[in-house]
Design an enzyme around this catalytic site. Sequence first.
Site, PDB file in Angstrom:
ATOM      1  N   GLU A 183      57.683 -15.763   9.745  1.00 39.59           N
ATOM      2  CA  GLU A 183      57.456 -14.700  10.719  1.00 39.59           C
ATOM      3  C   GLU A 183      58.548 -13.646  10.526  1.00 39.59           C
ATOM      4  O   GLU A 183      59.732 -13.994  10.500  1.00 39.59           O
ATOM      5  CB  GLU A 183      57.537 -15.241  12.142  1.00 39.59           C
ATOM      6  CG  GLU A 183      56.507 -16.294  12.472  1.00 39.59           C
ATOM      7  CD  GLU A 183      56.747 -16.891  13.848  1.00 39.59           C
ATOM      8  OE1 GLU A 183      56.497 -16.188  14.840  1.00 39.59           O
ATOM      9  OE2 GLU A 183      57.200 -18.044  13.914  1.00 39.59           O
ATOM     10  N   ARG A 199      61.710 -31.130   9.625  1.00 41.70           N
ATOM     11  CA  ARG A 199      62.487 -29.903   9.497  1.00 41.70           C
ATOM     12  C   ARG A 199      63.962 -30.255   9.294  1.00 41.70           C
ATOM     13  O   ARG A 199      64.395 -31.369   9.614  1.00 41.70           O
ATOM     14  CB  ARG A 199      62.307 -29.020  10.740  1.00 41.70           C
ATOM     15  CG  ARG A 199      62.875 -29.593  12.011  1.00 41.70           C
ATOM     16  CD  ARG A 199      62.511 -28.712  13.203  1.00 41.70           C
ATOM     17  NE  ARG A 199      62.974 -27.347  13.014  1.00 41.70           N
ATOM     18  CZ  ARG A 199      62.497 -26.316  13.687  1.00 41.70           C
ATOM     19  NH1 ARG A 199      61.539 -26.493  14.584  1.00 41.70           N
ATOM     20  NH2 ARG A 199      62.954 -25.108  13.472  1.00 41.70           N
ATOM     21  N   LYS A 243      65.960 -19.448  15.787  1.00 44.24           N
ATOM     22  CA  LYS A 243      66.006 -17.992  15.640  1.00 44.24           C
ATOM     23  C   LYS A 243      66.377 -17.322  16.965  1.00 44.24           C
ATOM     24  O   LYS A 243      67.144 -16.358  16.986  1.00 44.24           O
ATOM     25  CB  LYS A 243      64.650 -17.471  15.175  1.00 44.24           C
ATOM     26  CG  LYS A 243      64.415 -17.522  13.692  1.00 44.24           C
ATOM     27  CD  LYS A 243      63.106 -16.788  13.394  1.00 44.24           C
ATOM     28  CE  LYS A 243      62.694 -16.934  11.948  1.00 44.24           C
ATOM     29  NZ  LYS A 243      61.400 -16.270  11.691  1.00 44.24           N
TER      30      LYS A 243
END
Length: 561
Positions: A34, A259, A269
């Site tokens: 993104e 992850r 983020k």
Amino acid sequence: MTADGPSNFIRDIILDDLKTSKFQGRVHTRFPPEPNGYLHIGHAKSICLNFGLAAEFGGKTNLRFDDTNPEKEETEYVDSIMDNVKWLGFDWEDRLFYASDYFQQLYDWAVQLIKSGKAYVCDLTADQVRQYRGTLTEPGVESPYRNRTVEENLDLFERMKAGEFPDGSRTLRAKIDMASNNLNLRDPVMYRILHAEHHRTGDKWCIYPMYDYAHGQSDSIEGITHSICTLEFEDHRPLYDWYVEALGIYHPQQIEFDRLNLTYTLLSKRKLLTLVQEGRVRGWDDPRMPTLSGIRRRGYTPEALRNFCGAIGVSKTNGSIELGLLEHHVREDLNKRTPRVMAVLHPLRVVIDTYPEGQVEEMEAVNNPEDASMGTRKAPFSRVVYIEQDDFREVPPPKYFRLSPGREVRLRYGYLVTCTGVVKNEKGEVVEVHCTHDPATRGGNTPDGRRVKSTIHWVSAEHAVDAEVRLYDNLFSCENPGEVAEGQDFTANLNPHSLEVLKGCKLEPSLASAAVGNRYQFERLGYFSVDPDSAPGAPVFNRTVALRDTWARIVERERER
């Protein structure tokens, strides 16, 4: 990822698919960031996995920006992401895509779902949608707008696209199952109204697809075979499958993996953005940040990151990796490639009284003992040199073998010297040390075979380059920065000593024209990189990592057991 490297469950899936010709022998992956922030080291694992697996099996990898939220996306982030993927050593060739490339097709497919009775326009507010959704133990409640006619839904959806309605007033939802055990299948939102300028499409659209809707269809359009996601998307896979099956289009396979979580590190983020916005760091490329821009500036190499990502492997269980393992791979790589130089960060003046005034000798210094091809350099030696303050003690503690009154030490590549006296300031602090030297020990040799217990580094005072050196430590002071006391947030765990700026450091003259980004080992001190803040005659160095390798010692202890 190499053919002879360690296997993992995703690689095994691909091998089975190749045996059965599930995708006609194709391997086509994608990395779909993104563009709402800078990539961090967690993304590096995904990048290495997607590009690495495709390369191993002669396949392809797309870079596709998931740009479906114009309020948070910027071209700055797009450019940074592309730059960092290339820095890591990967190339998407001509396969650069954006979800926004598919906005018209996604809209047409949404219309198809409406026509087949599988989507409807809902007037519930976001809060009402959440209330109607139910819980893990209670089924959801159907929206009162769920049974609108196809004609009414088509009309309303077209008017949503035309901009007739305000933000948040209506959504398009998939009609699946409000009693499903999987909350993601309880009539998820497909489109929301958002009157916002998009970084690529401008004001052409005022309705934007949700990620869960755009994800699988984008994969389908691009012919992706293995859509590799992190584990939080495992519960979303049934929805991924439902959309492509309901539309009757090509069906990629979604696979989830763990992850990356690192001790002393946050990889959110949103939280990293908070640090930037609140000025707690100097920006996204602050060397304390776990962003790829930050660790690049700190001096990490792409090879070290790729080796680290290969070493930690891939699994179906989330865990936490020791930061020491990452630093071990950085040291291991830098040890092979960086030239050794001498630098004094906390200078103490040493006068060698027996050395002729005005004389300068060029001492032969090895650039890298790990790589003979890097050759040697000349280090000027003169009567006055600087050493580290820690390398002298007027009253030495037990087992202290460095310079002290009456003790002889070796100046690396120079001479053996013996301390004969000191000069103190008005506070009683030693500001200058006086020594004698043995002319027969030039180069640090001892023709008579005598031994000294310590070798210390130095810089000629007359030839020293003044520099600023920034010593970086962990940004957070605890292993899990997300764990905080009640009433606090993650910033309570920030390490107040994560940066120490040293002025007036003394460097050997070979570093006078060091280029930005160049990496060096400062002997006995650590690995350092030239910062972009450097100016002619005023270099700035970042400490990449200290010399001590805790992880290597842990591994060695484990082997000895």
